[in-house]
Design a protein around this motif. Structure first.
Motif, PDB file in Angstrom:
ATOM      1  N   GLY A  18      92.780  -8.330   7.110  1.00 23.51           N
ATOM      2  CA  GLY A  18      92.282  -7.261   6.253  1.00 23.51           C
ATOM      3  C   GLY A  18      92.165  -5.946   7.014  1.00 23.51           C
ATOM      4  O   GLY A  18      91.859  -5.942   8.203  1.00 23.51           O
ATOM      5  N   PRO A  19      92.412  -4.843   6.329  1.00 20.30           N
ATOM      6  CA  PRO A  19      92.298  -3.532   6.988  1.00 20.30           C
ATOM      7  C   PRO A  19      90.830  -3.192   7.243  1.00 20.30           C
ATOM      8  O   PRO A  19      89.943  -3.610   6.494  1.00 20.30           O
ATOM      9  N   GLU A  20      90.601  -2.439   8.326  1.00 14.92           N
ATOM     10  CA  GLU A  20      89.243  -2.034   8.697  1.00 14.92           C
ATOM     11  C   GLU A  20      89.268  -0.598   9.211  1.00 14.92           C
ATOM     12  O   GLU A  20      90.231  -0.170   9.848  1.00 14.92           O
ATOM     13  N   LEU A  50      87.367  -4.117   2.665  1.00 11.53           N
ATOM     14  CA  LEU A  50      87.448  -4.407   1.231  1.00 11.53           C
ATOM     15  C   LEU A  50      86.824  -5.763   0.913  1.00 11.53           C
ATOM     16  O   LEU A  50      86.797  -6.659   1.753  1.00 11.53           O
ATOM     17  N   ASN A  51      86.350  -5.898  -0.314  1.00  8.02           N
ATOM     18  CA  ASN A  51      85.893  -7.181  -0.849  1.00  8.02           C
ATOM     19  C   ASN A  51      87.083  -7.817  -1.567  1.00  8.02           C
ATOM     20  O   ASN A  51      87.349  -7.500  -2.723  1.00  8.02           O
ATOM     21  N   LEU A  94      85.536  -2.698  -5.046  1.00  7.98           N
ATOM     22  CA  LEU A  94      86.305  -3.391  -4.007  1.00  7.98           C
ATOM     23  C   LEU A  94      85.981  -2.875  -2.611  1.00  7.98           C
ATOM     24  O   LEU A  94      86.262  -3.537  -1.617  1.00  7.98           O
ATOM     25  N   TYR A  95      85.410  -1.682  -2.524  1.00  2.00           N
ATOM     26  CA  TYR A  95      85.101  -1.050  -1.245  1.00  2.00           C
ATOM     27  C   TYR A  95      83.812  -1.633  -0.673  1.00  2.00           C
ATOM     28  O   TYR A  95      82.856  -1.875  -1.399  1.00  2.00           O
ATOM     29  N   ASP A  96      83.797  -1.794   0.633  1.00  2.00           N
ATOM     30  CA  ASP A  96      82.614  -2.315   1.322  1.00  2.00           C
ATOM     31  C   ASP A  96      82.342  -1.449   2.550  1.00  2.00           C
ATOM     32  O   ASP A  96      83.008  -1.585   3.565  1.00  2.00           O
TER      33      ASP A  96
END
Length: 176
Positions: free
Chosen positions: A87-89, A42-43, A117-119
């Motif tokens: 952060g989640p990955e 996420l950004n 927000l998604y990367d």
């Protein structure tokens, strides 16, 4: 700051260490499969990178991505989700053309209500990152203005609190 963005703050060293670990894991997947690798995160501005709201936003994006994979009958060679304070990955290895995957992921980023927000990073089987521009897409826009997001961030045009308030507003609207 709103209660939704409380959590364990991450230092620059924490973020850089996790980035190095992410790159190492991507390399392992590339060596193992010699196929494309996706890294989804996420950004999220600021020092808090993981809490209940961030997990909820992340999980929504991951579900949308997996639904697109199912609709396109795409097979996952290997996948892994990691939930941590930095952060989640999500990592996935796939046997499809890199540009097709980048089209799928940029479509999610561009059309989903939380997509900004998604990367999604797409790496070719040779480890080269596929850019939005290679698909003829414009750079991503800032959350708060119509400027290039990268340039806005680098120039620090907006306060972190403003950006977080916008994220909370987007999430509240989407999840209500």
């Amino acid at each position: 700051m709103n209660v939704h963005f409380q959590g364990q703050e991450q230092s620059l060293q924490d973020i850089l260490k996790c980035r190095d670990m992410r790159v190492q894991y991507q390399q392992c997947l590339l060596e193992k499969y010699q196929n494309i690798v996706i890294c989804y995160k996420l950004n999220i501005p600021g020092a808090v990178k993981y809490n209940f709201l961030i997990k909820k936003i992340f999980d929504e994006g991951l579900q949308v991505f997996k639904d697109k994979l199912d609709r396109n009958s795409l097979v996952i060679l290997e996948e892994k989700s990691i939930y941590k304070n930095s952060g989640p990955e999500y990592f996935g290895a796939f046997n499809i053309p890199a540009y097709l995957m980048k089209k799928i992921t940029t479509n999610i980023e561009d059309t989903h209500a939380l997509g900004r927000l998604y990367d999604f990073d797409v790496l070719s089987g040779k480890g080269e990152q596929i850019s939005r521009q290679e698909l003829g897409k414009e750079p991503r826009k800032c959350l708060l203005c119509e400027s290039n997001a990268f340039e806005c961030g680098r120039a620090r045009r907006h306060q972190v609190g403003e950006l977080i308030a916008k994220i909370e507003s987007m999430a509240k609207e989407y999840f209500r």
